[in-house]
Motif scaffolding. Sequence first.
Motif, PDB file in Angstrom:
ATOM      1  N   ASP A 179      13.695 -45.629  60.442  1.00 49.64           N
ATOM      2  CA  ASP A 179      14.550 -44.911  61.382  1.00 49.64           C
ATOM      3  C   ASP A 179      14.583 -45.618  62.737  1.00 49.64           C
ATOM      4  O   ASP A 179      13.658 -46.352  63.075  1.00 49.64           O
ATOM      5  CB  ASP A 179      13.975 -43.497  61.567  1.00 49.64           C
ATOM      6  CG  ASP A 179      14.999 -42.484  62.034  1.00 49.64           C
ATOM      7  OD1 ASP A 179      16.132 -42.869  62.326  1.00 49.64           O
ATOM      8  OD2 ASP A 179      14.650 -41.283  62.095  1.00 49.64           O
ATOM      9  N   ASP A 180      15.632 -45.372  63.502  1.00 54.38           N
ATOM     10  CA  ASP A 180      15.750 -45.881  64.876  1.00 54.38           C
ATOM     11  C   ASP A 180      15.509 -47.384  64.918  1.00 54.38           C
ATOM     12  O   ASP A 180      14.903 -47.901  65.857  1.00 54.38           O
ATOM     13  CB  ASP A 180      14.743 -45.178  65.807  1.00 54.38           C
ATOM     14  CG  ASP A 180      14.916 -43.665  65.805  1.00 54.38           C
ATOM     15  OD1 ASP A 180      16.003 -43.196  65.418  1.00 54.38           O
ATOM     16  OD2 ASP A 180      13.967 -42.952  66.176  1.00 54.38           O
ATOM     17  N   PHE A 181      15.995 -48.077  63.917  1.00 56.59           N
ATOM     18  CA  PHE A 181      15.674 -49.501  63.805  1.00 56.59           C
ATOM     19  C   PHE A 181      16.218 -50.287  64.996  1.00 56.59           C
ATOM     20  O   PHE A 181      17.375 -50.126  65.395  1.00 56.59           O
ATOM     21  CB  PHE A 181      16.220 -50.096  62.504  1.00 56.59           C
ATOM     22  CG  PHE A 181      15.809 -51.536  62.335  1.00 56.59           C
ATOM     23  CD1 PHE A 181      14.509 -51.854  61.988  1.00 56.59           C
ATOM     24  CD2 PHE A 181      16.707 -52.560  62.583  1.00 56.59           C
ATOM     25  CE1 PHE A 181      14.102 -53.180  61.870  1.00 56.59           C
ATOM     26  CE2 PHE A 181      16.310 -53.888  62.467  1.00 56.59           C
ATOM     27  CZ  PHE A 181      15.007 -54.196  62.111  1.00 56.59           C
ATOM     28  N   ILE A 201      20.138 -48.143  61.546  1.00 54.88           N
ATOM     29  CA  ILE A 201      20.463 -48.711  62.860  1.00 54.88           C
ATOM     30  C   ILE A 201      20.463 -47.602  63.907  1.00 54.88           C
ATOM     31  O   ILE A 201      21.148 -46.593  63.753  1.00 54.88           O
ATOM     32  CB  ILE A 201      21.851 -49.396  62.850  1.00 54.88           C
ATOM     33  CG1 ILE A 201      21.917 -50.473  61.767  1.00 54.88           C
ATOM     34  CG2 ILE A 201      22.179 -49.969  64.224  1.00 54.88           C
ATOM     35  CD1 ILE A 201      23.296 -51.108  61.619  1.00 54.88           C
ATOM     36  N   ASP A 202      19.708 -47.801  64.958  1.00 50.58           N
ATOM     37  CA  ASP A 202      19.581 -46.763  65.982  1.00 50.58           C
ATOM     38  C   ASP A 202      20.916 -46.458  66.653  1.00 50.58           C
ATOM     39  O   ASP A 202      21.736 -47.351  66.881  1.00 50.58           O
ATOM     40  CB  ASP A 202      18.568 -47.180  67.046  1.00 50.58           C
ATOM     41  CG  ASP A 202      18.260 -46.026  67.984  1.00 50.58           C
ATOM     42  OD1 ASP A 202      17.635 -45.055  67.523  1.00 50.58           O
ATOM     43  OD2 ASP A 202      18.671 -46.070  69.158  1.00 50.58           O
ATOM     44  N   GLN A 203      21.090 -45.203  66.996  1.00 49.34           N
ATOM     45  CA  GLN A 203      22.379 -44.782  67.557  1.00 49.34           C
ATOM     46  C   GLN A 203      22.687 -45.440  68.905  1.00 49.34           C
ATOM     47  O   GLN A 203      23.848 -45.537  69.288  1.00 49.34           O
ATOM     48  CB  GLN A 203      22.469 -43.261  67.653  1.00 49.34           C
ATOM     49  CG  GLN A 203      21.298 -42.547  68.259  1.00 49.34           C
ATOM     50  CD  GLN A 203      21.479 -41.028  68.173  1.00 49.34           C
ATOM     51  OE1 GLN A 203      22.254 -40.445  68.912  1.00 49.34           O
ATOM     52  NE2 GLN A 203      20.784 -40.397  67.248  1.00 49.34           N
ATOM     53  N   SER A 204      21.671 -45.922  69.597  1.00 50.79           N
ATOM     54  CA  SER A 204      21.930 -46.567  70.893  1.00 50.79           C
ATOM     55  C   SER A 204      22.760 -47.840  70.728  1.00 50.79           C
ATOM     56  O   SER A 204      23.500 -48.220  71.635  1.00 50.79           O
ATOM     57  CB  SER A 204      20.609 -46.884  71.604  1.00 50.79           C
ATOM     58  OG  SER A 204      19.840 -47.790  70.843  1.00 50.79           O
ATOM     59  N   ALA A 235      24.033 -46.488  59.502  1.00 54.16           N
ATOM     60  CA  ALA A 235      24.164 -46.387  60.956  1.00 54.16           C
ATOM     61  C   ALA A 235      24.124 -44.924  61.349  1.00 54.16           C
ATOM     62  O   ALA A 235      24.779 -44.089  60.715  1.00 54.16           O
ATOM     63  CB  ALA A 235      25.463 -47.024  61.416  1.00 54.16           C
ATOM     64  N   GLU A 236      23.349 -44.587  62.378  1.00 52.82           N
ATOM     65  CA  GLU A 236      23.321 -43.211  62.875  1.00 52.82           C
ATOM     66  C   GLU A 236      24.121 -43.125  64.168  1.00 52.82           C
ATOM     67  O   GLU A 236      24.405 -44.139  64.795  1.00 52.82           O
ATOM     68  CB  GLU A 236      21.880 -42.710  63.064  1.00 52.82           C
ATOM     69  CG  GLU A 236      21.093 -43.408  64.146  1.00 52.82           C
ATOM     70  CD  GLU A 236      19.677 -42.841  64.355  1.00 52.82           C
ATOM     71  OE1 GLU A 236      19.223 -41.994  63.582  1.00 52.82           O
ATOM     72  OE2 GLU A 236      19.037 -43.288  65.314  1.00 52.82           O
ATOM     73  N   GLY A 237      24.536 -41.924  64.537  1.00 51.58           N
ATOM     74  CA  GLY A 237      25.298 -41.763  65.780  1.00 51.58           C
ATOM     75  C   GLY A 237      26.728 -42.262  65.686  1.00 51.58           C
ATOM     76  O   GLY A 237      27.311 -42.693  66.677  1.00 51.58           O
TER      77      GLY A 237
HETATM   78 MG    MG Z   1      16.418 -41.191  66.821  1.00 48.42          MG
END
Ligand code: MG
Length: 291
Positions: A179-181, A201-204, A235-237
Amino acid sequence: QAKSKGKNNFQFYRSNHSNHIFERLEIEADLRKAIGQQEFELYYQPKINLQSGRISGTEALIRWKHAEKGMISPAEFIPLAEETGLIIPIGEWVLRQACIQNKKWQDDGLDPMVVSVNLSVRQLYQPNLVDMVQDILRETDLDPYYLELEITESMIMDTERGLKVLHELKDLGVQISLDDFGTGYSSLHYLKDFPINKLKIDQSFVRNSTEDKNDEAIIKTIIVMAHQLDFEVIAEGVETVEHLGLLQRNLCNEAQGYLFSKPLPPKDFITNFDRMKQIFDQNGISEDDSR
Ligand code: MG
Ligand code: C2E
Ligand code: MG
Ligand code: MG
């Protein structure tokens, strides 16, 4: 004090020091009782397969409906649960609940989905984690393939013990996702030895990826690297149609984010399936375009 500020203004940390300590103790006492009082709920957020548009999985995200203070976000209480060790019983509750729910969806005739559960660092190092996961899978009769555990890079950096636990979990047949890679101390050296299936892949990086060339480059690079290492990538976010296009063109496997759906309680999760498919069909690029 916090109560008088109203439901939506609840905060843990206040400037006044004695208030701060008092509230912390209060919230800690409440957290201790929250399981028994059934104040926790799991919400579910879909993961969309970017080739088929199908819902391939769902992430279980905990919510605390505090009797007086209203909804408290996990970003606020998970750290406290970690510090106090309460994450152990809470984490067990989450795992069991997620497996029960996923099995129920399968029994109801839905296409099988993988349910992912976030693990915290304290849980990874709790002595009986592997047995507990195995017991819960048996008890709920869920095929291990349909359980995924989300861990973060920093949880396992350079500890032999962490790697050993991950291998044991993988041997059970459950999937493991990082998570949050990209936000931890990404060491490619460890990455190659991690028994994981997927990078998230982190949402940032996703947030500005369609305006910021550097974020775009990082996303493309992570996807290529993951595939070279035989990992899947999610991908998140993912919030916009532009995000979706970028990810599809670069052959990212899955997407998760507000574009498709926020995390929802189980009943709403299911009724949203058609709407999510529609969003994909209207905005996703077809397989031919993506080559
Ligand atoms: Mg997170
Ligand atoms: P996470 O695992 O990285 O989860 C992703 C967070 O991003 C979730 O916040 C989700 O609601 C939010 N999110 C999803 N799509 C979007 C989007 O398109 N845009 C934006 N801005 N945000 C999006 P949430 O539910 O508040 O959870 C926060 C964190 O709390 C999680 O981050 C995870 O680290 C932790 N957490 C949540 N549930 C659990 C749990 O059951 N156990 C443990 N140990 N940690 C949990
Ligand atoms: Mg997660
Ligand atoms: Mg994440």
